[in-house]
Design an enzyme around this catalytic site. Structure first.
Site, short mmCIF file in Angstrom:
data_model
loop_
_atom_site.label_atom_id
_atom_site.label_comp_id
_atom_site.label_asym_id
_atom_site.label_seq_id
_atom_site.Cartn_x
_atom_site.Cartn_y
_atom_site.Cartn_z
NE ARG A 77 -3.13 -0.16 3.06
CZ ARG A 77 -4.36 -0.60 2.76
NH1 ARG A 77 -5.18 0.18 2.10
NH2 ARG A 77 -4.76 -1.80 3.16
CB CYS B 167 -28.12 -3.75 -8.21
SG CYS B 167 -28.58 -3.16 -9.80
C1 LIG Z 1 1.94 -11.23 4.39
C2 LIG Z 1 1.69 -9.88 3.84
N1 LIG Z 1 2.74 -9.12 3.48
C3 LIG Z 1 2.58 -7.88 2.98
C4 LIG Z 1 1.33 -7.32 2.83
C5 LIG Z 1 1.22 -5.94 2.27
O1 LIG Z 1 0.68 -5.08 3.19
P1 LIG Z 1 0.63 -3.52 2.88
O2 LIG Z 1 0.01 -3.35 1.56
O3 LIG Z 1 -0.21 -2.98 3.97
O4 LIG Z 1 2.03 -3.02 2.94
C6 LIG Z 1 0.20 -8.06 3.20
C7 LIG Z 1 -1.14 -7.48 3.10
O5 LIG Z 1 -1.87 -7.40 4.04
C8 LIG Z 1 0.38 -9.38 3.70
O6 LIG Z 1 -0.66 -10.14 4.05
#
Ligand SMILES: Cc1ncc(COP(=O)(O)O)c(C=O)c1O
Length: 393
Positions: free
Chosen positions: A256, A323
């Site tokens: 993210r 919907c």
């Molecule tokens: C094991 C693992 N690593 C990395 C991530 C990436 O997380 P983020 O996008 O919050 O950095 C996730 C997502 O939840 C995850 O499950």
């Protein structure tokens, strides 16, 4: 762009992806590390390739993400395989590939990996995902580090399993892994999880286990509403502080924090109608089928008018065309007076956006474009009904 390609349209910025990747990598300031971009956030091939070219490795959550990673040029030795439910077929494939690590989530999974490796006459590289029972203080749907969450092994069980690994020749333990959730906006839980992974690693090293790194997962949050969040520098220095004593390289799996602010979803107003005495509905041509987060987690995304005319501000409930009453993209928003045909941009949609799209209501996956060096190009064309029906008899 919207005129040429239509809407809804995902627009990504190569400059932003680059800047965000570099900010996180540079924050290690010489401390040994590897960034494994979490493909689950956005695995459109061109985005994955761009990150690989910047030096990223990959975190894949399914064998299909591994396939995409390999098509994007990541080598097996640069891929970690995470995920709470890896099928036997996925594990067979993963062991055969010789990935950097399979991040194992349970004693049963470890035994399955071991059996496959023994049968293939190979040694599987594994990391053990520990559930540290730490509240990430994020949304309950994206918190993974509490004992009641389905992820990883409780610390006590993990410790017993780790201590017994030396006598299992088909397994090579390369790291301890933690990941306590996503959209985490305070450093304390991340710091505590890192400390636990560091302590467990030190314990193993003291027993002679030759760990190669410590995997601290992803999870750093972004600011969806403009409020301050920890910077990559704050985050990385907290992690390094906690595990420096182990002298192990750090692996992180950010998704993210790199991708979300690097993308927007552009949509067109298709209808306006009264709602209450003081507010109106704006129906746009993007909704939960293109961006599920608001319907799924009540997530907030800033929404802006693309070409402002400077008219009076109006209270709007911004809804999608699907919907479902939960198909609300933005509640109680104040935007300048809109007209049918206007474009709006839903910000910070670069992560967990396109990847969560669905064909509900037979809505096609949207076009995705990448802006790079002052030009833009389609990196994924809009799906057609024929594309959808190609799978059907
Ligand atoms: C094991 C693992 N690593 C990395 C991530 C990436 O997380 P983020 O996008 O919050 O950095 C996730 C997502 O939840 C995850 O499950």
């Amino acid at each position: 762009m919207a005129a040429a390609e239509g809407t809804p349209l995902y627009v990504y910025s190569a400059a932003s992806l680059t800047e965000r990747y570099r900010a996180m990598a540079d924050a290690f300031a010489g401390y040994p590390h590897a960034l494994h971009y979490a493909l689950k956030a956005n695995s459109t091939l061109a985005i994955a390739r761009l990150l690989r070219e910047l030096g990223s490795a990959a975190d894949a959550n399914s064998i299909w993400e591994i396939e995409v990673a390999r098509k994007a040029g990541f080598t097996p030795s640069n891929i970690v395989f995470t995920g709470v439910g890896k099928s036997l077929a996925e594990l067979e494939c993963a062991v055969g590939l010789g990935l950097k690590a399979i991040n194992v989530e349970s004693a049963g999974e470890l035994a399955r990996v071991e059996a496959i490796a023994a049968r293939l006459g190979s040694v599987a590289r594994v990391a053990l995902r520990v559930n540290p029972d730490i509240d990430a203080k994020s949304h309950p749907h994206i918190s993974t580090g509490l004992r009641i969450n389905k992820f990883g092994l409780p610390v006590d069980e993990a410790r017993d399993l780790l201590d017994g690994l030396a006598s299992r020749p088909a397994l090579r333990l390369v790291a301890v892994h933690v990941h306590i959730g996503s959209q985490i906006t305070t450093l304390d839980p991340l710091r505590r999880a890192a400390r636990l992974a560091g302590d467990l690693s030190s314990h193993l090293i003291s027993k002679g286990v030759a760990l190669e790194y410590v995997d601290l997962g992803g999870g750093l949050g972004v600011s969806y509403d403009g409020r301050e969040v920890p910077t990559p520098a704050d985050y990385v220095s907290a992690l390094v502080d906690e595990v420096r004593a182990t002298r192990l390289p750090i692996v992180i799996e950010p998704g993210r924090a790199i991708a979300a602010p690097s993308g927007a979803l552009v949509a067109r107003v298709i209808d306006l109608k009264p709602r209450t005495a003081t507010s109106e509905f704006v129906v746009i041509d993007a909704g939960m089928t293109e961006l599920l987060r608001p319907a799924l987690y009540n997530a907030f995304h800033r929404i802006e008018v693309v070409s402002e005319r400077g008219g009076p501000v109006t209270d709007y409930e911004i809804v999608g065309p699907v919907c479902e009453s939960s198909d609300v993209v933005g509640r109680d928003r104040k935007l300048e007076k809109l007209e049918v045909g206007d474009l709006v941009a839903i910000r910070d949609a670069g992560a967990y956006g396109a990847v969560m799209a669905s064909n509900y209501n037979r809505r096609p996956f949207p076009t995705e474009v990448l802006v790079e060096d002052g030009a833009w190009r389609v990196i994924r064309r809009r799906q057609t009904v024929d594309d959808m029906l190609a799978l059907e008899q």
